[in-house]
Design a protein around this motif. Structure first.
Motif, short mmCIF file in Angstrom:
data_model
loop_
_atom_site.label_atom_id
_atom_site.label_comp_id
_atom_site.label_asym_id
_atom_site.label_seq_id
_atom_site.Cartn_x
_atom_site.Cartn_y
_atom_site.Cartn_z
N MET A 8 0.83 -1.20 0.00
CA MET A 8 0.00 0.00 0.00
C MET A 8 0.86 1.25 0.00
SD MET A 8 -3.00 -1.34 2.51
CE MET A 8 -3.65 0.20 3.06
N LEU A 9 1.92 1.23 0.84
CA LEU A 9 2.79 2.40 0.93
C LEU A 9 3.48 2.67 -0.40
CD1 LEU A 9 4.42 2.08 4.44
CD2 LEU A 9 3.07 3.98 3.55
N LYS A 10 3.95 1.59 -1.02
CA LYS A 10 4.67 1.74 -2.27
C LYS A 10 3.77 2.21 -3.41
CE LYS A 10 8.26 -1.70 -2.43
NZ LYS A 10 8.37 -2.99 -3.03
N THR A 11 2.50 1.75 -3.36
CA THR A 11 1.61 2.06 -4.48
C THR A 11 1.15 3.52 -4.48
OG1 THR A 11 0.81 -0.19 -4.33
CG2 THR A 11 -0.46 1.31 -5.71
N GLY A 12 0.90 4.05 -3.30
CA GLY A 12 0.45 5.44 -3.24
C GLY A 12 -0.97 5.60 -3.77
N ILE A 13 -1.35 6.86 -4.01
CA ILE A 13 -2.72 7.11 -4.46
C ILE A 13 -2.80 7.04 -5.97
CG2 ILE A 13 -4.57 8.83 -4.55
CD1 ILE A 13 -3.45 9.85 -1.84
N LYS A 14 -3.67 6.19 -6.44
CA LYS A 14 -3.80 6.02 -7.90
C LYS A 14 -5.22 6.39 -8.33
CE LYS A 14 0.08 3.92 -9.15
NZ LYS A 14 1.06 4.84 -9.73
N THR A 15 -5.42 7.63 -8.55
CA THR A 15 -6.74 8.00 -9.06
C THR A 15 -6.59 8.28 -10.54
OG1 THR A 15 -6.60 9.39 -7.14
CG2 THR A 15 -8.75 9.18 -8.14
N GLU A 16 -7.65 8.01 -11.29
CA GLU A 16 -7.59 8.30 -12.72
C GLU A 16 -7.40 9.81 -12.90
OE1 GLU A 16 -7.82 5.66 -14.43
OE2 GLU A 16 -9.01 4.25 -13.25
N PRO A 17 -6.60 10.21 -13.85
CA PRO A 17 -6.41 11.65 -14.05
C PRO A 17 -7.71 12.31 -14.51
CG PRO A 17 -5.41 10.40 -15.83
CD PRO A 17 -5.87 9.41 -14.82
N VAL A 18 -8.05 13.40 -13.90
CA VAL A 18 -9.26 14.11 -14.28
C VAL A 18 -8.84 15.47 -14.83
CG1 VAL A 18 -11.45 15.02 -13.45
CG2 VAL A 18 -10.45 13.03 -12.36
N ARG A 19 -9.43 15.85 -15.96
CA ARG A 19 -9.10 17.17 -16.50
C ARG A 19 -9.53 18.22 -15.50
NH1 ARG A 19 -12.27 18.84 -21.39
NH2 ARG A 19 -13.03 20.37 -19.92
N LYS A 20 -8.76 19.26 -15.38
CA LYS A 20 -9.10 20.26 -14.37
C LYS A 20 -10.44 20.90 -14.70
CE LYS A 20 -6.92 23.91 -11.68
NZ LYS A 20 -8.04 23.83 -10.80
N ILE A 21 -11.25 21.01 -13.67
CA ILE A 21 -12.58 21.56 -13.88
C ILE A 21 -12.55 23.07 -13.70
CG2 ILE A 21 -14.90 21.59 -12.95
CD1 ILE A 21 -14.82 18.82 -13.31
N VAL A 22 -13.13 23.76 -14.66
CA VAL A 22 -13.20 25.21 -14.52
C VAL A 22 -14.43 25.52 -13.69
CG1 VAL A 22 -13.00 27.34 -15.82
CG2 VAL A 22 -12.51 25.15 -16.93
N ARG A 23 -14.23 26.07 -12.54
CA ARG A 23 -15.36 26.38 -11.67
C ARG A 23 -16.01 27.69 -12.08
NH1 ARG A 23 -16.59 21.83 -9.18
NH2 ARG A 23 -14.85 20.86 -8.13
N ASP A 24 -17.33 27.67 -12.04
CA ASP A 24 -18.09 28.86 -12.37
C ASP A 24 -18.19 29.74 -11.12
OD1 ASP A 24 -20.13 30.66 -12.74
OD2 ASP A 24 -21.41 29.28 -13.86
N PRO A 25 -17.67 30.98 -11.17
CA PRO A 25 -17.62 31.80 -9.94
C PRO A 25 -19.02 32.03 -9.34
CG PRO A 25 -16.91 33.06 -11.87
CD PRO A 25 -17.04 31.64 -12.30
N ASP A 26 -20.05 32.16 -10.19
CA ASP A 26 -21.40 32.37 -9.67
C ASP A 26 -21.85 31.19 -8.83
OD1 ASP A 26 -21.65 34.81 -10.73
OD2 ASP A 26 -22.77 34.16 -12.51
N VAL A 27 -21.61 29.99 -9.37
CA VAL A 27 -22.00 28.78 -8.66
C VAL A 27 -21.23 28.69 -7.35
CG1 VAL A 27 -21.91 26.26 -8.72
CG2 VAL A 27 -22.67 27.53 -10.74
N GLU A 28 -19.93 29.02 -7.39
CA GLU A 28 -19.11 28.95 -6.19
C GLU A 28 -19.64 29.90 -5.12
OE1 GLU A 28 -16.66 26.59 -5.78
OE2 GLU A 28 -17.59 26.02 -7.68
N ARG A 29 -20.02 31.10 -5.54
CA ARG A 29 -20.53 32.08 -4.58
C ARG A 29 -21.84 31.59 -3.96
NH1 ARG A 29 -21.76 36.21 -7.64
NH2 ARG A 29 -19.74 36.08 -8.66
N LEU A 30 -22.75 31.15 -4.84
CA LEU A 30 -24.03 30.62 -4.35
C LEU A 30 -23.80 29.46 -3.40
CD1 LEU A 30 -26.25 30.41 -7.55
CD2 LEU A 30 -26.81 31.65 -5.46
N GLY A 31 -22.92 28.57 -3.83
CA GLY A 31 -22.65 27.37 -3.05
C GLY A 31 -22.10 27.70 -1.68
#
Ligand code: SF4
Lengths: 175, 522
Positions: A8-31
């Protein structure tokens, strides 16, 4: 056991690469605002039960979108739950079809107090394209009390979020 | 001998008097005596005709029954009349199980009795009485509903019998964000012995409230028959109205319509691919496909003005156009999506836990699919390759090559892969459509239709063939509107698909079919 830990230590975190999400500032403010109120008034967790009372399913598609990675409403403390017994809020769509009328009333009664009802979409707000007929009661408020109305056909996820925020504004008064 | 003349001679040989009453593009129309309604179906079935749609009309003294058949891309509309006083004719459901719910719907709404068929009500719950028929012209739109409509009760479900057999009722309010309906399972242990669907909960009187609308109003209503198929239904309705009025949409408009329809197909398939994975707890794919779908919807918002593309198709054409910058942007998006899908599908394919849950789950046999005349990806996963874009092409598909997708495995995995392959076909079509977008107007005026003018619109929606019938009355107002969503033919198949599967696999079986509730409840 030791070997498993080593692996487990050797393997580390293996998450599938996700394209960076562009956050919508309006949604962020509301949220952020939603989150602040949910933290304050609902101990960090607001439970919504969605009820389709006769919709064309367009509204449901946009409610689903609230859970996609762009909006990801769970991070603001908003959860969609499977039973009205777990819910603080009912989010109702569609002109209420008479064949769903009793089911909607029962769902409302099964939701513990205090509860809030949001009418989602033009159909739920005023009957929309379907109106009142031999088999449609029209607006949700013709069947159960409504606290907040979100117009739109269907309302976009950002508008839905604003509607949830509006409902939170009414919470203090009712409590 | 054409398929039509072959069938005609069979009818003649059986002593069934047939009158050809012109055509209703793309169908030929034959009138037969009501008494021969069942026999005609039997003869059609033997000859491999597919039952596609059925509906009734109130013509005053008489009621008219219609059944649309298809074989090798040729459409045939059978018609019979019965007196309004005593409307009885033999059922076709014996030979075409797909006709069953349609006949029950017609009985509930028009009062036509189909002898020998399933006598149980379908669309009627308790909002109106057995003796009332909402689609009769003398029935008021408002009806005379009770103060509060009682919930559906006394529906004679098939009962469970035998030691260890138990029943699970589910719905109408389900656990997720999903349309309402009722499912009655009979199970032994975890295994499903029988499933019976009870729908009709979102019946909102679409056919009745369509009466008296103008063309624009009908297009709006058609776009809301099923929210996820807004382009498909609006297109079919507009095509039907245009044919009734004798006009054709300008060429550019047909291209734009096809662009919208292919985009709708891709948007829904992306959502479904993710949802199928989600139902077997592979959240990664759910989020990835959800992200691609959201990107896709945002482009639609930016370029067409609506995320789901509602109200973009209008009578006579479309109300959105694309400039050079827009087509470039769409083109670039196609490449991006293609690349993303390659990676994602590869990950799904190599994920053995996903495979474990999807392969051999929820099998639809080729025989059952053929018996019900299943459409779209549900039919295509089990040998039913019919695609209106290729087999009964309408503009602009008459100028394009649409590659067919067919598999025979019939399981959830197959419905997953067919969706993916259909996306690939659509991406290719979109490239061609964008590249060849002709210069012309995007909308033409509908001339006033003569009273009684009728039209048939058949298009390939994302769930499969959509059939819409429209008849105009006086002043260019709608007299009859019947939209047949492909779900009419796919819902009954679900009852077979789940047999011998475990109850916890029902959600993924259901999702892989993804029938529209609103589209069939009407
Ligand atoms: S508001 Fe629009 S999208 Fe929502 S249910 Fe009504 S018609 Fe469908």
């Amino acid at each position: 056991m030791l070997r498993q830990y080593l692996k487990m230590l050797k393997t580390g975190i293996k998450t599938e690469p996700v394209r960076k999400i562009v956050r919508d500032p309006d949604v962020e403010r509301l949220g952020a605002e939603v989150k602040r109120r949910v933290d304050r008034d609902f101990a960090g967790s607001l439970a919504i039960r969605e009820v389709d009372a006769g919709s064309c399913n367009g509204c449901e598609l946009e409610i689903h979108a609230l859970n996609n990675v762009y909006y990801d409403v769970e991070r603001f403390g908003v959860h969609f739950v499977a039973s009205p017994r777990h819910a603080d809020v009912l989010l109702v769509t569609g002109p209420v079809s008479r064949n769903m009328e009793a089911a909607l009333i029962r769902t409302y009664e099964a939701t513990p107090d205090p509860k809030w009802v949001i009418a989602c979409g033009d159909c739920a707000v005023c009957g929309g394209e379907f109106g009142i007929s031999y088999v449609s009661c029209g607006a949700v408020e013709n069947v159960i009390p409504v606290d907040v109305k979100i117009p739109g056909c269907p309302p976009s996820p950002a508008v839905l979020l604003a509607g949830i925020l509006e409902a939170l504004g009414k919470v203090r008064k009712k409590k | 001998m054409t398929v039509l003349s072959e069938y005609l001679s069979a009818l003649n040989a059986a002593g069934i008097e047939t009158t050809e009453t012109g055509s209703l593009t793309p169908a030929s129309v034959w009138r037969i005596p009501a008494i021969a309604w069942e026999r005609a179906a039997e003869l059609a079935k033997i000859r491999g005709w597919r039952w596609s749609a059925g509906w009734g009309e109130d013509l005053g003294e008489r009621l008219q029954i219609n059944a649309l058949l298809e074989r090798e891309g040729r459409y045939l509309l059978l018609r019979a009349e019965v007196p309004a006083e005593n409307p009885v004719l033999p059922s076709q459901a014996l030979h075409y199980p797909a006709a069953d719910r349609s006949e029950r719907h017609t009985r509930d709404l028009l009062g036509i009795d189909f002898e020998g068929g399933d006598g149980r009500r379908w669309t009627r719950h308790h909002a109106w009485n057995e003796t009332e028929h909402p689609l009769r012209k003398d029935f008021p739109v408002g009806g005379e509903p009770p103060e509060t409509t009682p919930p559906d009760h006394d529906y004679p479900f098939v009962a469970a019998q035998g030691a260890g057999v138990y029943e699970i009722p589910v719905g109408p309010v389900h656990a997720g964000i999903i349309e309402p309906g009722h499912f009655r399972f009979q199970a032994v242990g975890e295994t499903i012995l029988n499933l019976e669907e009870r729908l009709g909960y979102v019946h909102k009187g679409i056919e009745k409230i369509a009466e008296g609308r103008d063309a624009e109003g009908l297009a709006r209503l058609a776009g809301r028959v099923s929210g996820d198929t807004t382009v498909g239904h609006a297109w079919a309705a507009c095509l039907a109205m245009e044919r009734a009025c004798g006009v054709e949409a300008p060429e550019r408009a047909t291209f734009l319509r096809a662009i919208l329809a292919e985009r709708e197909r891709i948007a829904n398939h992306l959502g479904d691919l993710g949802a199928i994975c989600n139902d077997v707890a592979f959240a990664f794919a759910h989020y990835q496909f959800g992200r691609l779908r959201e990107d896709w919807l945002r482009t639609q918002r930016a370029l067409f003005g609506h995320r789901l593309l509602m109200d973009r198709i209008v009578p006579g054409g479309v109300n959105v156009d694309l400039d050079k910058a827009a087509t470039d942007r769409l083109d670039a998006e196609l490449n991006r999506l293609g690349r993303e899908l390659d990676t994602l599908i590869d990950i799904c394919d190599r994920n053995t836990t996903l495979g474990d849950r999807l392969y051999t789950t929820g099998r639809l046999t080729v025989k059952t699919a053929a018996a019900f005349g299943c459409l779209g990806y549900v039919g295509r996963c089990a040998g039913q390759g019919f695609d209106a874009r290729r087999d009964a092409p309408y503009p602009p598909y008459d100028q394009l090559t649409v590659k067919g997708v067919v598999e025979e495995a019939g399981d959830v995995a197959s419905r997953f892969w067919v969706r993916y392959k259909e996306i690939c076909v659509s991406l290719r079509l979109l490239r061609v459509l964008l590249g060849r977008l002709p210069e012309s107007d995007i909308r033409t005026e509908l001339p006033p239709p003569p009273a009684g003018a009728e039209g048939l619109g058949i298009v390939e929606g994302w769930r499969g063939e959509i059939v819409t019938y429209v008849r105009f009355g006086d002043d260019g107002r709608i007299d009859r509107f019947f939209p047949r969503d492909p779900s009419w033919l796919n819902w009954p198949a679900l009852e077979r698909i789940v047999l011998e599967n475990i109850v916890p696999d029902f959600p993924v079986c259901n999702k892989s079919v993804n029938g529209s509730y609103s589209g069939v409840d009407l």
